[in-house]
Design a protein around this motif. Structure first.
Motif, PDB file in Angstrom:
ATOM      1  N   HIS A  43      37.752  23.552 -15.479  1.00  0.00           N
ATOM      2  CA  HIS A  43      37.324  23.676 -16.640  1.00  0.00           C
ATOM      3  C   HIS A  43      37.566  23.368 -17.810  1.00  0.00           C
ATOM      4  N   ASP A  44      38.958  24.004 -17.283  1.00  0.00           N
ATOM      5  CA  ASP A  44      40.560  24.218 -19.163  1.00  0.00           C
ATOM      6  C   ASP A  44      40.592  22.987 -19.737  1.00  0.00           C
ATOM      7  N   VAL A  45      41.031  21.824 -18.213  1.00  0.00           N
ATOM      8  CA  VAL A  45      41.720  20.994 -18.440  1.00  0.00           C
ATOM      9  C   VAL A  45      41.175  19.681 -18.379  1.00  0.00           C
ATOM     10  N   PRO A  46      41.165  18.545 -18.484  1.00  0.00           N
ATOM     11  CA  PRO A  46      40.305  17.447 -17.965  1.00  0.00           C
ATOM     12  C   PRO A  46      40.804  17.567 -16.498  1.00  0.00           C
ATOM     13  N   LEU A  47      39.800  16.581 -15.277  1.00  0.00           N
ATOM     14  CA  LEU A  47      40.457  16.970 -14.212  1.00  0.00           C
ATOM     15  C   LEU A  47      41.112  15.658 -13.267  1.00  0.00           C
ATOM     16  N   ARG A  48      41.171  14.310 -14.480  1.00  0.00           N
ATOM     17  CA  ARG A  48      42.577  13.437 -13.758  1.00  0.00           C
ATOM     18  C   ARG A  48      44.019  14.553 -14.785  1.00  0.00           C
ATOM     19  N   ASP A  49      44.118  15.438 -14.921  1.00  0.00           N
ATOM     20  CA  ASP A  49      45.155  15.935 -14.727  1.00  0.00           C
ATOM     21  C   ASP A  49      46.022  15.700 -14.190  1.00  0.00           C
TER      22      ASP A  49
END
Length: 288
Positions: free
Chosen positions: A189-195
């Motif tokens: 949840h803390d960063v975009p999954l596409r990271d």
């Protein structure tokens, strides 16, 4: 060297696993050593046709989810899971190379001022982490707390890798499932999954840890807890009860996690680990 190393590896492991080891009935005499393709495909939740393509080298890029399911079904060791992943890993960034180009660099070190803050917090255990859980800096109290359970043994320690791939974590954290939920929820949840860094670590752990990680990562209902309590079984200090508080450093893509004693016994134990007389640390009452 074979040009179909993945297929050779999968077939060899399939033939080495007995039906009994896979939880299947032995039945009459079998002409195929180990598991039949249909049996492995059923256990892994994939089609026989797809497994055949993998073993024959006609498909060499299965998803991390498929690799994790196959690793679980074959009861692979961590070393074999790492090998399985290495045989299929590709150097590119997937279908959208702009994702990698646009991503901010992953923090690999903490600023001197952050390190100074950690030192000032000693003898309270505190650690600086980046957004995928790499340990960037820690104070001596944190080393005394988690060093004896093996959390800092890796060249680049990572909380998630330790939790899901090091058997010692099950003993160190009596509430292992809750800790796993919290750390995966933060990653999710803390960063975009596409990271790309999150995707890379998620793919790795889907293979090396299997369903225990993959199911949590896919569960959108898991939400991260910024504060809470945690129990640790310390080989020298015994049972510890700690509260944790998370302090965000958004400009750096980092966070500081501070562990505070939740009771007097834990406060005294942390003091003893630091070579201090009990009384230096005070227990922090949990919010009612």
């Amino acid at each position: 060297m074979s040009d179909n190393e993945l297929g050779t590896f999968l077939r060899g492991r399939r033939e080495a696993v007995t039906p009994a080891e896979a939880g299947l009935p032995t039945g009459p005499r079998r002409r195929t050593p180990g598991l039949r393709r249909a049996e492995l495909a059923t256990l892994a939740g994939i089609s026989v046709e797809y497994l055949t393509r993998l073993e024959q080298g006609r498909d060499r890029n299965p998803s991390a989810q498929v690799l994790g399911a196959l690793a679980d079904a074959l009861h692979l060791s961590l070393a074999d899971r790492l090998l399985l992943r290495r045989l299929t890993r590709e150097a590119d960034c997937g279908e959208d190379p702009l994702v990698c180009a646009a991503a901010p660099p992953l923090s690999s070190a903490a600023r001197p001022t952050v390190r100074a803050v950690l030192d000032r917090l000693d003898p309270t255990p505190a650690v600086a982490l980046n957004w995928i859980g790499d340990v960037l800096a820690r104070n001596r109290a944190y080393e005394r707390l988690v060093g004896p359970v093996g959390m800092l043994d890796a060249e680049r320690p990572n909380l998630l890798r330790y939790l899901f791939t090091d058997a010692r974590s099950r003993t160190a954290f009596p509430d292992w499932g809750q800790v796993a939920d919290d750390l995966v929820a933060q990653l999710r949840h803390d960063v975009p999954l596409r990271d790309p860094y999150v995707a890379e670590l998620a793919d790795e752990l889907t293979v090396t840890a299997g369903a225990e990680f993959a199911d949590r990562f896919a569960d959108l209902s898991l939400t991260p807890r910024r504060v809470g309590n945690r129990r640790i079984e310390h080989p020298e200090a015994g049972a510890l009860r700690l509260l944790h508080e998370t302090l965000a450093l958004p400009e750096d893509g980092q966070r500081i996690v501070v562990h505070l004693p939740a009771d007097d016994a834990t406060a005294a134990a942390l003091d003893r680990l630091a070579g201090r007389r009990p009384g230096g640390l005070r227990a922090v009452p949990a919010a009612g």
